[in-house]
Design a protein around this motif. Structure first.
Motif, PDB file in Angstrom:
ATOM      1  N   VAL A  25      33.902  35.709  27.105  1.00  0.00           N
ATOM      2  CA  VAL A  25      32.779  35.660  26.187  1.00  0.00           C
ATOM      3  C   VAL A  25      31.612  34.996  26.914  1.00  0.00           C
ATOM      4  N   GLY A  26      30.443  35.597  26.811  1.00  0.00           N
ATOM      5  CA  GLY A  26      29.270  35.009  27.445  1.00  0.00           C
ATOM      6  C   GLY A  26      28.524  36.031  28.282  1.00  0.00           C
ATOM      7  N   ASN A  27      27.319  35.626  28.742  1.00  0.00           N
ATOM      8  CA  ASN A  27      26.502  36.528  29.548  1.00  0.00           C
ATOM      9  C   ASN A  27      27.145  36.802  30.898  1.00  0.00           C
ATOM     10  N   VAL A  28      26.700  37.875  31.530  1.00  0.00           N
ATOM     11  CA  VAL A  28      27.182  38.194  32.871  1.00  0.00           C
ATOM     12  C   VAL A  28      26.612  37.140  33.824  1.00  0.00           C
ATOM     13  N   ASN A  29      27.486  36.391  34.500  1.00  0.00           N
ATOM     14  CA  ASN A  29      26.997  35.341  35.393  1.00  0.00           C
ATOM     15  C   ASN A  29      27.279  35.660  36.857  1.00  0.00           C
ATOM     16  N   ALA A  30      26.772  34.785  37.722  1.00  0.00           N
ATOM     17  CA  ALA A  30      26.873  35.041  39.162  1.00  0.00           C
ATOM     18  C   ALA A  30      28.325  35.122  39.622  1.00  0.00           C
ATOM     19  N   SER A  31      29.191  34.353  38.969  1.00  0.00           N
ATOM     20  CA  SER A  31      30.578  34.389  39.417  1.00  0.00           C
ATOM     21  C   SER A  31      31.244  35.719  39.054  1.00  0.00           C
ATOM     22  N   ASP A  32      30.817  36.318  37.923  1.00  0.00           N
ATOM     23  CA  ASP A  32      31.304  37.665  37.591  1.00  0.00           C
ATOM     24  C   ASP A  32      30.902  38.655  38.686  1.00  0.00           C
ATOM     25  N   ILE A  33      29.646  38.498  39.141  1.00  0.00           N
ATOM     26  CA  ILE A  33      29.136  39.430  40.149  1.00  0.00           C
ATOM     27  C   ILE A  33      29.909  39.288  41.452  1.00  0.00           C
ATOM     28  N   MET A  34      30.149  38.033  41.859  1.00  0.00           N
ATOM     29  CA  MET A  34      30.870  37.826  43.105  1.00  0.00           C
ATOM     30  C   MET A  34      32.291  38.369  42.996  1.00  0.00           C
ATOM     31  N   LEU A  35      32.887  38.184  41.845  1.00  0.00           N
ATOM     32  CA  LEU A  35      34.246  38.715  41.648  1.00  0.00           C
ATOM     33  C   LEU A  35      34.214  40.245  41.754  1.00  0.00           C
ATOM     34  N   ALA A  36      33.192  40.841  41.146  1.00  0.00           N
ATOM     35  CA  ALA A  36      33.057  42.300  41.213  1.00  0.00           C
ATOM     36  C   ALA A  36      32.859  42.743  42.658  1.00  0.00           C
ATOM     37  N   ALA A  37      32.034  41.992  43.385  1.00  0.00           N
ATOM     38  CA  ALA A  37      31.768  42.348  44.781  1.00  0.00           C
ATOM     39  C   ALA A  37      33.041  42.210  45.614  1.00  0.00           C
ATOM     40  N   ALA A  38      33.772  41.131  45.374  1.00  0.00           N
ATOM     41  CA  ALA A  38      34.972  40.882  46.177  1.00  0.00           C
ATOM     42  C   ALA A  38      36.078  41.872  45.845  1.00  0.00           C
ATOM     43  N   SER A  39      36.076  42.376  44.619  1.00  0.00           N
ATOM     44  CA  SER A  39      37.187  43.231  44.192  1.00  0.00           C
ATOM     45  C   SER A  39      36.770  44.685  44.028  1.00  0.00           C
ATOM     46  N   ASN A  40      35.525  45.008  44.369  1.00  0.00           N
ATOM     47  CA  ASN A  40      34.990  46.348  44.179  1.00  0.00           C
ATOM     48  C   ASN A  40      35.144  46.798  42.725  1.00  0.00           C
ATOM     49  N   ALA A  41      34.589  46.008  41.846  1.00  0.00           N
ATOM     50  CA  ALA A  41      34.689  46.294  40.416  1.00  0.00           C
ATOM     51  C   ALA A  41      33.303  46.535  39.845  1.00  0.00           C
ATOM     52  N   ILE A  42      33.249  47.106  38.632  1.00  0.00           N
ATOM     53  CA  ILE A  42      31.973  47.200  37.939  1.00  0.00           C
ATOM     54  C   ILE A  42      31.988  46.195  36.784  1.00  0.00           C
ATOM     55  N   VAL A  43      30.797  45.838  36.310  1.00  0.00           N
ATOM     56  CA  VAL A  43      30.717  44.856  35.238  1.00  0.00           C
ATOM     57  C   VAL A  43      30.224  45.550  33.969  1.00  0.00           C
TER      58      VAL A  43
END
Ligand code: GDP
Length: 678
Positions: free
Chosen positions: A514-532
């Motif tokens: 729950v919450g806004n998309v934050n920088a740590s979400d982005i880094m996780l997406a980048a590290a795991s090749n995921a979309i947000v």
């Protein structure tokens, strides 16, 4: 220096119309004969379009010979020479051409026994634009070589050559146990730093009494003769940022949960980040010294997140500790050793070292320094290494106790100096033999980067998903889901789950919260090749530049159906991006002036919204668009600024457009990528 289309056309002895047609063919934007072309483009066009030997019978019908009245300017004798030269060896059967990759246009031309200008021209015919010193990648070279009637045989390049020793497998008998590398993660204020400090203070073995610990980004403790290495930057952001660079450094994550607070949003984030990396988790319930705490409650919460403690029938090691009293610390360390034993961590100390950068900085006096973690092999003073884009001959090595050392074994951190530049955290390093080759390698890497721009690898996006599925590049679509409230989060997760069953590609939600998309979400997406995927949320302002840099696809929705429909159509290859302009602001040009080094600047008054540096813009004169480009410089009172809002004056420079006039309107906008709806 830019040049207008008509001027370049004249120089190339073409009509503006002909040149514009060529530009269109190469997908270079130019509106009309007054459009400006940047220097790089002009150079490529000059190289590619100048020599027009008559011999070229296969030229398309459209291109007329140069006009007769064209004066034989300068020494344009080249065409004749080109004519005299026999055509390349295209007739011969696909002989293999042995080349090292990457190589420059010039080098490839030599290999193909042709002139660079000739090669550039042929490449343009293949819609490849490159200058003479530009490095070409394997795919491009393959295409060109084929055009010339060869097949490509890739010779080991400098990198292959340098890294050859690192490809060799370790003989089992050379392997010995190595220390585990541990990272502390958990919610803010739950005591990660306190625990790291306490362990460092009480457990680092000093050779001399009174030694001081050195903060070098990692340290090593000895427990009953066995060693553990702790990374000194706690938190999942740093952990995942390293992973995004390709470094898997951590063997075990210690999840710190405060007994009085229990599971919090960042605790859950940390769990997901550790799981996405496939790293085992040991839980430390901290602040056990506090009164009125309920450890059973924390354990129940842990179970809900699939971390079932051993005493509840699960497999997760949970230790009660206090960073204040030191209670349970020995137990925690013992458990880490136990976990490490189960992981059977091994390394070979008898080979050249390789590893990863933990931290780096530019020190006054010493120059670039980096704390590195040796992951395999042994590192010795004086070793030569390549590290990210740089190289080094190690001048000094200092351990976590501030002592100079001569040799470093696997899983040990050390601060080194002697680097040619400051590498990024997470970059790999490899010891190599030849300093000159290491230097060449670094030079090439930097050159390549400069030519390519800073573009980092693009991560998966919904638009190219189908292509990647078809090419067999991805087998599952990893998603990070953020929503405004728990209820809508669960609804979205259920909807996504339903999608999975029908498709060939599995959908895997690697993190939700729950919450806004934050920088740590982005880094996780980048590290795991995921979309947000965001639902009723926005992207935090700090996260936006990270997403842009890491090229992570963020999709925000207000209707669940739209989110699932987009994913569904992406899986089926039906999603085309749709671009929409979003108005940011407009300004009116009041006066033009010239500034040395900058050129002509439009003195403007911002009428509405904001003018933003680097944003898209268009110049409107008498209600007609005369130019479209980007704001390359934005100034207020001689200061470079990022944005200027309505009611203020500013100076604007538009890239490639010097023709702004008083009373012109400059509109500033951004381009939003919108998913096509079903
Ligand atoms: P971090 O944000 O996870 O690194 O947390 P810190 O290590 O900075 O700790 C946050 C606060 O909790 C500080 O005020 C610490 O003094 C306090 N703290 C940390 N560990 C303990 C503990 O075991 N017991 C008590 N009572 N306080 C602690």
């Amino acid at each position: 220096m830019s040049i207008r289309v008509h001027a370049l056309a004249k120089e190339l002895k073409l009509s503006s119309k002909e040149l514009l047609a060529k530009l269109k063919q190469f997908k270079i934007k130019a509106k009309g004969h007054m459009s400006a072309l940047d220097e790089q483009t002009a150079k490529i066009l000059r190289e590619g379009l100048k020599a027009k030997p008559k011999a070229e019978a296969k030229t398309p019908k459209t291109s007329k010979p140069p006009k007769a009245k064209a004066k034989p300017k300068k020494a344009e004798a080249k065409p004749k020479k080109a004519k005299a030269k026999p055509e390349e060896v295209t007739e011969e059967k696909a002989k293999s051409l042995r080349v090292k990759i990457p190589l420059t246009v010039k080098e490839l031309a030599i290999k193909l026994e042709t002139k660079p200008s000739e090669l550039i021209k042929r490449m343009m015919g293949m819609k490849v634009m490159a200058t003479i010193n530009q490095l070409l990648d394997e795919e491009t070279i393959k295409g060109i070589v084929k055009e010339f009637g060869f097949s490509l045989e890739r010779l080991p390049n400098l990198e292959d050559e340098l890294l050859e020793v690192h490809q060799q497998e370790d003989a089992p008998k050379e392997l010995s146990a190595r220390a585990p590398v541990v990272t502390m993660m958990g919610h803010v204020d739950h005591g990660k730093t306190s625990l790291l400090d306490l362990i460092r203070k009480t457990k680092v073995a000093y050779r001399e009494v009174g030694g001081i610990t050195q903060h070098i980004g990692a340290y090593e403790v000895t427990v009953e003769g066995k060693k553990i290495t702790f990374l000194d930057t706690p938190g999942h952001e740093a952990f995942t940022a390293m992973r995004a660079r390709g470094a898997d450094t951590t063997d075990i994550v210690v999840l710190v949960v405060a007994a009085d607070d229990g599971m919090m949003p960042q605790t859950i984030e940390a769990i997901d980040h550790a799981r996405a990396a496939g790293v085992p988790i040991v839980v430390a319930i901290n602040k056990c010294d506090l009164p009125n705490i309920n450890i059973a409650k924390v354990k129940a919460q842990l179970s809900q997140h699939n971390l079932v403690p051993e005493d509840m029938g699960g497999e997760t090691i949970v230790v009660n500790v206090s960073a204040k009293t030191g209670q349970g610390i020995d137990n925690l360390l013992e458990m880490l050793l136990l976990e490490a034993e189960m992981l059977e961590l091994k390394a070979n100390p008898h080979r050249p070292a390789k590893g990863v950068v933990i931290e780096s900085k530019l020190s006054r006096g010493t120059g670039p320094t980096a704390t590195i973690l040796v992951q395999n092999g042994s590192l010795t003073l004086g070793d030569i290494l390549i590290c990210g884009d740089y190289y080094a001959r190690i001048k000094s090595m200092v351990n976590d106790r501030g002592e100079p050392v001569k040799e470093v074994a696997p899983a040990n951190p050390v601060e080194i100096s002697g680097l040619s530049g400051v590498p990024e955290a997470g970059e790999a390093f490899y010891v190599v033999k030849d300093e000159k080759k290491a230097r060449d390698f670094s030079f090439r890497r930097l050159e390549e980067k400069r030519l390519k721009g800073k573009a980092s690898i693009a991560h998966i996006s919904l638009e190219d998903l189908y292509q990647q599925i078809k090419e067999g590049k991805i087998k599952e679509l990893k998603i990070i889901v953020k929503a405004d409230v728990q209820g809508s989060l669960e609804a979205l997760l259920t909807a996504l789950q339903k999608l999975t069953s029908k498709d060939v590609v599995a959908i895997k939600v690697i993190h939700s919260g729950v919450g806004n998309v934050n920088a740590s979400d982005i880094m996780l997406a980048a590290a795991s090749n995921a979309i947000v995927l965001g639902f009723h949320v926005s992207t935090e302002s700090q996260a936006k530049p990270v997403a842009e840099k890491e090229k992570v696809d963020i999709r925000l929705y207000n209707i669940i159906y739209e989110a699932t429909a987009d994913i569904k159509s992406a899986l089926e290859g039906m999603l085309e991006p749709h671009l929409k302009e979003v108005f940011l602001g407009k300004a009116q040009v009041r006066q033009m002036f010239k500034i040395t080094k900058v050129g002509s600047v439009a003195g403007c008054m911002v009428l509405a919204g904001k003018m933003i540096k680097e944003a898209h813009c268009r110049v409107v004169r008498d209600n007609e668009e005369v130019f479209k480009g980007k704001i390359s410089s934005l100034r207020r009172f001689k200061e470079d600024v990022k944005e200027v809002s309505a009611g203020n004056e500013c100076g604007i420079v538009i890239n490639n457009f010097k023709n702004t006039r008083s009373a012109d309107i400059i509109e500033c906008f951004e381009i939003e990528k919108i998913a096509r709806r079903l």
